[in-house]
Each structure stands twice: as structure tokens, then as C-alpha cells.
Scaffold this motif. Sequence first.
Motif, short mmCIF file in Angstrom:
data_model
loop_
_atom_site.label_atom_id
_atom_site.label_comp_id
_atom_site.label_asym_id
_atom_site.label_seq_id
_atom_site.Cartn_x
_atom_site.Cartn_y
_atom_site.Cartn_z
N LEU A 175 70.96 117.09 54.38
CA LEU A 175 69.90 117.77 53.62
C LEU A 175 70.07 117.41 52.16
CD1 LEU A 175 70.18 121.36 55.17
CD2 LEU A 175 68.32 119.74 55.60
N LYS A 176 68.95 117.19 51.48
CA LYS A 176 69.01 116.94 50.04
C LYS A 176 68.85 118.27 49.31
CE LYS A 176 67.89 112.12 49.16
NZ LYS A 176 69.30 111.85 49.13
N ALA A 177 69.63 118.46 48.24
CA ALA A 177 69.56 119.72 47.49
C ALA A 177 69.65 119.43 46.01
CB ALA A 177 70.71 120.63 47.91
N GLU A 178 69.23 120.42 45.24
CA GLU A 178 69.44 120.33 43.78
C GLU A 178 70.20 121.57 43.34
OE1 GLU A 178 65.14 121.74 42.19
OE2 GLU A 178 65.13 119.96 43.46
N THR A 179 70.94 121.45 42.26
CA THR A 179 71.68 122.62 41.79
C THR A 179 70.71 123.59 41.12
OG1 THR A 179 72.19 121.39 39.79
CG2 THR A 179 73.91 121.50 41.45
N ARG A 180 71.07 124.87 41.20
CA ARG A 180 70.26 125.91 40.56
C ARG A 180 70.99 126.35 39.30
NH1 ARG A 180 69.84 130.94 43.70
NH2 ARG A 180 71.62 130.30 44.95
N GLU A 181 70.29 126.26 38.17
CA GLU A 181 70.90 126.73 36.93
C GLU A 181 70.79 128.24 36.84
OE1 GLU A 181 72.62 124.64 35.25
OE2 GLU A 181 71.90 123.02 36.52
N ARG A 182 69.62 128.76 37.24
CA ARG A 182 69.39 130.19 37.14
C ARG A 182 69.51 130.83 38.52
NH1 ARG A 182 63.94 129.73 35.80
NH2 ARG A 182 63.70 131.97 36.11
N GLY A 198 83.85 128.10 49.41
CA GLY A 198 85.05 127.80 50.20
C GLY A 198 85.79 126.57 49.72
N ASP A 199 86.86 126.22 50.45
CA ASP A 199 87.72 125.07 50.16
C ASP A 199 88.33 125.17 48.76
OD1 ASP A 199 88.96 122.91 51.25
OD2 ASP A 199 87.48 121.45 50.56
N PRO A 243 81.95 128.65 43.92
CA PRO A 243 80.69 128.60 44.66
C PRO A 243 79.65 127.77 43.90
CG PRO A 243 81.49 130.85 44.51
CD PRO A 243 82.35 130.02 43.60
N LEU A 244 78.83 127.05 44.65
CA LEU A 244 77.82 126.19 44.05
C LEU A 244 76.45 126.68 44.50
CD1 LEU A 244 77.25 123.48 42.54
CD2 LEU A 244 77.46 122.32 44.75
#
Length: 202
Positions: A8-15, A36-37, A41-42
Amino acid sequence: MSHATYELKAETRERVGKGSSRELRRNGLIPAVIYGDKQAPLSIALSTKEVTMKIHAGGFMTTVATIDVNGEKIRVLPKDYQLDPVRDFTMHVDFLRVSKDSQVTVEVPVHFVNEEKSPGLKAGGVLNIVRHEVELNVSADDIPEFLTVDLSGLKVGDAVHISNIKLPKGATPVITDRDFTVATLVAPAGGVKEEAEGEAEA
């Protein structure tokens, strides 16, 4: 082994927060978290359509996936998701980071086979499924798609325990203090027909 892996392609969330989550959903995206790991958390955003398709295809919670976050590929296992109770679309997903050595806890569906070879079922007995899923500790790369229960020879009054089910190599049930029951074969309310009698009526 479980279903083939997928990406799956994702983008990071700033807010993060309710307002930004609503905005994401309006744009066809859903908020998700990778944790995890021993890493922070992202917070990410994924395509609602893609994730909902994967959930409805089955095996979502037992399939290791790769999430491409701005070019960084992270191996994950879905741990939880929320659906909108009214409209049945995906609201949020939690993913757990996994490596090839990760041990994970998953609920694996139970499939029953060879009903026609069970004398108890032929005589009108009823299969009472106590657990539709069994929680296992297993390597992330060896998660089974399902566990198989063979009903051959099962008679009324018999029970299937976890010890009767062949588990994948290295997998152990989360419940270890007893040989718990997965299913029982019980007499129907009207009693069991004799098989010969049942055939005469047919």
C-alpha cells in the motif's frame, strides 16, 4: 501460509486529531498509525478504497503487508481497524511493524472439513462451534491463512480440542493452561435419528 503479501502506498500525516481526520476522509484517505519494533509511532494516510478492498477480500488481519511511506518500505501486520457503524467504510487502521524474526499474536480462522465423513453429523447431530478463531503466537512470516479441523469419524458427544488441530511450525496457542475446546458435536433438540431410519425416510 497466509495470503500473498501486498503493498500500500501512504503519505505521512503532519497534523493529527479529529479535524484533520475528517479532512482526510473527505479526500478519500483514512488515518492510520504504524507502531512497534522499538520505534516512534508513525502517523500516515492511506487510500480508503484500497484498504477497504483488502479488508473485504478476507485475511486482512493475518497477512503481512508492505507500506511504502514516501519511498520507505515498512513491513507491517494489521492489528486493528475501525469501521463506520452506519456506512461500513474504514475509519482508521493500526499497523504493527514486523521483521522476519517478529513473533506476533493473531486470531486465525478455523475451517471445518469432511462433514460428510462424520457419523455424528450424518445421524443428525449438530456441530457446535465454540471458537470460530483461535489466537496464536506465531512468527510473522508463518501466519497460517486458517486452521483446519477434520471432522472424519466424529460422533455425537465428541469434542475437538486444540490438541487435535495441527498447528504450523513454531505456532503456539495463546491459551496454554488447558486443552481448550474448539467445537463439539451435539445431539439436536429432537434427538438423533438412527442412520438406517434416516435413510428409510429419505
